[in-house]
Scaffold this motif. Structure first.
Motif, mmCIF file in Angstrom:
data_model
loop_
_atom_site.group_PDB
_atom_site.id
_atom_site.type_symbol
_atom_site.label_atom_id
_atom_site.label_comp_id
_atom_site.label_asym_id
_atom_site.label_seq_id
_atom_site.Cartn_x
_atom_site.Cartn_y
_atom_site.Cartn_z
ATOM 1 N N UNK A 81 44.957 30.310 149.050
ATOM 2 C CA UNK A 81 44.084 31.773 148.724
ATOM 3 C C UNK A 81 44.940 32.186 147.509
ATOM 4 N N UNK A 82 44.437 32.559 146.588
ATOM 5 C CA UNK A 82 44.948 33.216 145.393
ATOM 6 C C UNK A 82 45.475 32.297 144.137
ATOM 7 N N UNK A 83 45.159 30.913 144.359
ATOM 8 C CA UNK A 83 45.319 29.722 143.257
ATOM 9 C C UNK A 83 44.437 30.010 142.189
ATOM 10 N N UNK A 84 44.942 29.767 140.781
ATOM 11 C CA UNK A 84 43.995 29.834 139.868
ATOM 12 C C UNK A 84 43.321 28.559 139.664
ATOM 13 N N UNK A 85 42.045 28.304 139.504
ATOM 14 C CA UNK A 85 41.549 27.126 139.471
ATOM 15 C C UNK A 85 40.371 26.978 138.606
ATOM 16 N N UNK A 86 39.728 25.866 138.280
ATOM 17 C CA UNK A 86 38.631 25.601 137.407
ATOM 18 C C UNK A 86 37.864 24.216 137.880
ATOM 19 N N UNK A 87 36.762 24.147 138.041
ATOM 20 C CA UNK A 87 36.080 23.147 138.478
ATOM 21 C C UNK A 87 34.648 22.894 137.480
ATOM 22 N N UNK A 88 34.014 21.533 137.283
ATOM 23 C CA UNK A 88 33.064 21.262 136.454
ATOM 24 C C UNK A 88 31.901 20.574 137.192
ATOM 25 N N UNK A 89 32.388 20.086 138.271
ATOM 26 C CA UNK A 89 31.453 19.065 138.751
ATOM 27 C C UNK A 89 31.102 19.632 140.449
ATOM 28 N N UNK A 90 30.742 20.840 140.448
ATOM 29 C CA UNK A 90 30.470 21.324 141.525
ATOM 30 C C UNK A 90 28.671 21.196 142.080
ATOM 31 N N UNK A 91 28.367 21.611 143.225
ATOM 32 C CA UNK A 91 26.781 21.490 143.365
ATOM 33 C C UNK A 91 26.145 22.777 142.730
ATOM 34 N N UNK A 92 25.160 22.533 142.508
ATOM 35 C CA UNK A 92 24.561 23.673 141.785
ATOM 36 C C UNK A 92 24.809 24.825 142.552
ATOM 37 N N UNK A 93 24.929 26.035 141.351
ATOM 38 C CA UNK A 93 25.325 27.356 142.087
ATOM 39 C C UNK A 93 26.445 28.091 141.444
ATOM 40 N N UNK A 100 31.183 27.928 146.656
ATOM 41 C CA UNK A 100 31.820 26.938 147.644
ATOM 42 C C UNK A 100 31.961 25.715 146.948
ATOM 43 N N UNK A 101 33.117 25.120 146.667
ATOM 44 C CA UNK A 101 33.025 23.808 145.925
ATOM 45 C C UNK A 101 33.887 22.891 146.691
ATOM 46 N N UNK A 102 33.490 21.591 146.768
ATOM 47 C CA UNK A 102 34.609 20.628 147.391
ATOM 48 C C UNK A 102 35.726 20.641 146.685
ATOM 49 N N UNK A 103 36.884 20.509 147.409
ATOM 50 C CA UNK A 103 38.135 20.619 146.993
ATOM 51 C C UNK A 103 38.667 19.566 145.949
ATOM 52 N N UNK A 104 38.009 18.160 146.207
ATOM 53 C CA UNK A 104 38.328 17.370 145.515
ATOM 54 C C UNK A 104 37.760 17.359 144.035
ATOM 55 N N UNK A 105 36.891 18.315 143.821
ATOM 56 C CA UNK A 105 36.195 18.575 142.502
ATOM 57 C C UNK A 105 36.913 19.702 141.604
ATOM 58 N N UNK A 106 37.920 20.407 142.260
ATOM 59 C CA UNK A 106 38.621 21.417 141.880
ATOM 60 C C UNK A 106 39.890 21.175 141.167
ATOM 61 N N UNK A 107 40.281 21.771 140.246
ATOM 62 C CA UNK A 107 41.709 21.509 139.625
ATOM 63 C C UNK A 107 42.390 22.814 139.391
#
Length: 329
Positions: A81-93, A100-107
């Motif tokens: 909790x509190x980590x700064x993150x970015x994602x581009x391959x999440x499910x729609x939404x 909510x995003x699968x962790x393996x799709x988050x950087x």
């Protein structure tokens, strides 16, 4: 309760609705992210319009954002909790205050890169990465053609090509966009409204043409792209901004020089944690070094509730670079 954009039927920007919803708890393997900035991409218009149809309504929209981890699902390691993150391959939404995003799709998003920069560029950066580094590896001194060079992906490609020491010839639709592309690092530009693309490529390359063309425009540039390729050259078709290429006669590839064609996507090249880490490491290094600059014009930053307005602007071809939605604005 939180806010999100959803749509209940395919259609124009008017189908986008700004609604309340109750976020569910993150499932095992997921992280819940409070989005601070949401990326808008042309592929979102394909999903909304039905070119890439969804099966269940109402549906969320968008796959890219940057924010802060709010909750961590069971079995997730490497995030708290509190980590700064970015994602581009999440499910729609991703067009949402919370997703909510699968962790393996988050950087993890480095402190040196803002939420706005991350959301404005991550999908586009990953796209340029798989195009220039994986689909066909561009090398120093190499000349190639890249359509829509003043678009969000195109401007990053111009900068990345310059960093590689390569010569990007970019197609654009106006003199102003030509200036933007050259400023970003394009070696040369072609105004497709007033110049013959294939003829100008021939002139710019002293009759040699190019070994690879990257084409996100589709139907309108298909023939010109093939005519710009060297013998046994590669046509990389990665988008359909003018409509999909249909009814292709494969014999034309033989007639124009035993050409190759591929229709790649990010999901075919960045498929797991190791591949995401490799790609994000290279692109974050380029951003941190200043080789790739990510700036978003103030008139291309919209509140989450203004998604309809943002889509109209994007589809008008009047935008350049990236557009963002800001939750809470």
């Amino acid at each position: 309760m939180a806010k999100r954009i959803q749509f209940s039927a395919h259609g124009g920007p008017e189908v986008l609705e700004y609604v309340d919803f109750t976020p569910r708890e993150p499932a095992a393997g997921e992280v819940q992210i409070e989005n601070r900035a949401v990326g808008i991409n042309f592929i979102d218009t394909y999903v909304r319009s039905g070119l890439y149809p969804v099966q269940t309504f109402p549906s969320g929209l968008g796959t890219e954002a940057a924010g802060v981890v709010a909750k961590v699902g069971a079995g997730v390691s490497g995030f708290q909790v509190g980590d700064r993150v970015v994602y581009a391959q999440a499910g729609l939404g991703a067009y949402s205050a919370v997703h909510n995003v699968v962790a393996d799709r988050v950087a993890h998003l480095p402190e040196a890169i803002s939420f706005e920069q991350g959301a404005a560029s991550f999908l586009k950066d990953l796209t340029v990465y798989y195009l220039l580094r994986e689909t066909y590896e561009i090398t120093s001194g190499e000349t190639f053609l890249f359509h829509a060079a003043a678009g969000g992906v195109g401007l990053i490609a111009c900068q990345w090509a310059k960093a590689l020491g390569a010569k990007l010839i970019g197609t654009v639709g106006s003199d102003d966009k030509a200036a933007l592309a050259r400023q970003a690092g394009a070696w040369a530009t072609i105004n497709y409204r007033s110049e013959n693309i294939a003829q100008r490529v021939l002139e710019l390359t002293d009759g040699q043409k190019v070994p690879v063309v990257y084409d996100s425009v589709g139907k309108d540039t298909w023939e010109a792209s093939l005519d710009s390729l060297q013998r046994r050259g590669l046509m990389v078709s990665f988008g359909n901004a003018s409509g999909p290429v249909t009814g292709v006669n494969l014999g034309i590839l033989n007639q124009k020089g035993s050409l190759y064609v591929t229709r790649p996507s990010l999901f075919g090249y960045v498929t797991n944690r190791a591949e995401l880490d490799k790609a994000s490491s290279e692109l974050f290094s380029l951003i941190a070094s200043g080789a790739i600059k990510v700036d978003v014009s103030a008139n291309q930053i919209f509140g989450l509730s203004e998604a309809q307005k943002a889509h109209r602007a994007l589809e008008s071809r009047q935008t350049h670079g990236s557009c963002l939605l800001i939750p809470g604005r």
